[in-house]
Design a protein around this motif. Structure first.
Motif, PDB file in Angstrom:
ATOM      1  N   ALA A   1       2.842  29.770  85.272  1.00  0.00           N
ATOM      2  CA  ALA A   1       3.468  30.628  84.270  1.00  0.00           C
ATOM      3  C   ALA A   1       2.949  30.303  82.874  1.00  0.00           C
ATOM      4  O   ALA A   1       2.768  31.203  82.036  1.00  0.00           O
ATOM      5  CB  ALA A   1       4.982  30.483  84.325  1.00  0.00           C
TER       6      ALA A   1
ATOM      7  N   ILE B   1       4.999  37.439  84.795  1.00  0.00           N
ATOM      8  CA  ILE B   1       5.959  36.386  85.163  1.00  0.00           C
ATOM      9  C   ILE B   1       7.264  37.002  85.650  1.00  0.00           C
ATOM     10  O   ILE B   1       7.820  36.591  86.681  1.00  0.00           O
ATOM     11  CB  ILE B   1       6.209  35.442  83.971  1.00  0.00           C
ATOM     12  CG1 ILE B   1       4.912  34.737  83.564  1.00  0.00           C
ATOM     13  CG2 ILE B   1       7.293  34.419  84.312  1.00  0.00           C
ATOM     14  CD1 ILE B   1       5.014  33.970  82.254  1.00  0.00           C
TER      15      ILE B   1
ATOM     16  N   ALA C   1      10.352  32.085  84.475  1.00  0.00           N
ATOM     17  CA  ALA C   1      10.137  31.648  85.853  1.00  0.00           C
ATOM     18  C   ALA C   1      11.207  30.650  86.272  1.00  0.00           C
ATOM     19  O   ALA C   1      11.735  30.705  87.396  1.00  0.00           O
ATOM     20  CB  ALA C   1       8.754  31.025  86.000  1.00  0.00           C
TER      21      ALA C   1
END
Length: 275
Positions: free
Chosen positions: A139, A152, A81
């Motif tokens: 995440a 993700i 992320a």
């Protein structure tokens, strides 16, 4: 006309191939990656992005004509992320003033056809709010479960395509004469996908979720060539687009109508203008 490019993720895969092809055309390329290129930088942290952009611009002699953010991860971990979204958007924002000074500035990011796949709405909303703290926290929650960790990656790629579409027409980009676009590959044969494609069972799964009727799996050059055109002087009017260079996966998965959802709103706007 030779140009100066800054490419993240330039040590391997799509970034490396794009850098190679540009250098063959005598362009100047400053690569940014963890190691093995001109600038070593960790794009998973705010400090790393800022310092990486500073060093890249310095290595480029203070002049940059195009930026290609290609660095990305596919790990079911929070670092994906951080790199895939903030490592692109914050890095670009740091270089925007220098880009705006170019006579023909261009930007093309690497998204993915995974932007069309299932995602996590909460993580996507954190990305679109540019809230890294919230994004990393969500995440972390997703990564705790193998069934949700893979969301993700798809969420980060959807966010990149949406960020490009949201930001491209604005004052900082179109207003400064900078075409801002993205490419979305299908299954690219790179070190990142090597192990997955080597497993026949997993490869069959990938082909099911990423159908590529035109020529099958692609090499990095097929993506690099499109990135090169989008960041060339020939591209004067592409703005906010994600170009699906995916062997037909987008056409198969989304079908023939990706416009109808907005027909009612567009008709209403025209009616209001004509009244």
């Amino acid at each position: 006309m030779t140009r100066t490019y800054i490419i993240t993720g330039a040590a391997s895969g799509i970034g490396a191939k794009t850098a190679e092809l540009l250098r063959e055309q005598d362009h100047t390329v400053v690569g940014v990656d963890l190691q093995g290129v001109e600038v070593s930088a960790d794009l998973s942290t705010p400090a790393g992005r800022t310092e990486g952009a500073r060093q890249a611009l310095e290595a480029a002699g203070g002049r940059v004509d195009a930026v290609i953010p290609s660095a990305g991860l596919a790990l079911p971990k929070p670092v994906t992320a951080a790199v895939n979204y903030f490592g692109m958007t914050e890095f670009l924002q740091a270089l925007q003033p220098a880009l705006a000074r170019s006579a023909a500035p261009r930007v093309a990011l690497v998204s993915s056809m995974s932007s069309l796949q299932p995602l996590d709405q909460q993580l996507l909303e954190a990305f679109m709010a540019d809230d890294e703290t919230a994004a990393l926290a969500r995440a972390e929650e997703l990564a705790a479960d193998p069934l949700t960790g893979n969301l993700i990656y798809a969420s980060s790629k959807r966010a990149i395509s949406r960020w490009v579409r949201r930001e491209a027409p604005g004052a900082a980009w179109a207003g400064a004469g900078i075409p801002l676009n993205a490419v979305a590959p299908g299954i690219v044969i790179t070190p990142m996908t090597h192990d997955m494609l080597a497993d026949p069972q997993y490869a069959a799964f990938l082909d099911m979720v990423v159908p590529m009727p035109l020529n099958g799996h692609q090499d990095a050059e097929s993506v690099a060539r499109l990135l090169m055109w989008l960041t060339s002087v020939e591209n004067s009017h592409c703005c906010g687009q994600t170009f699906y260079t995916d062997g037909g996966a987008d056409a198969v998965l989304r079908g023939d109508d990706v416009w109808g959802w907005n027909d009612e709103a567009i008709t209403a706007k025209f009616a209001a203008f004509s009244a």
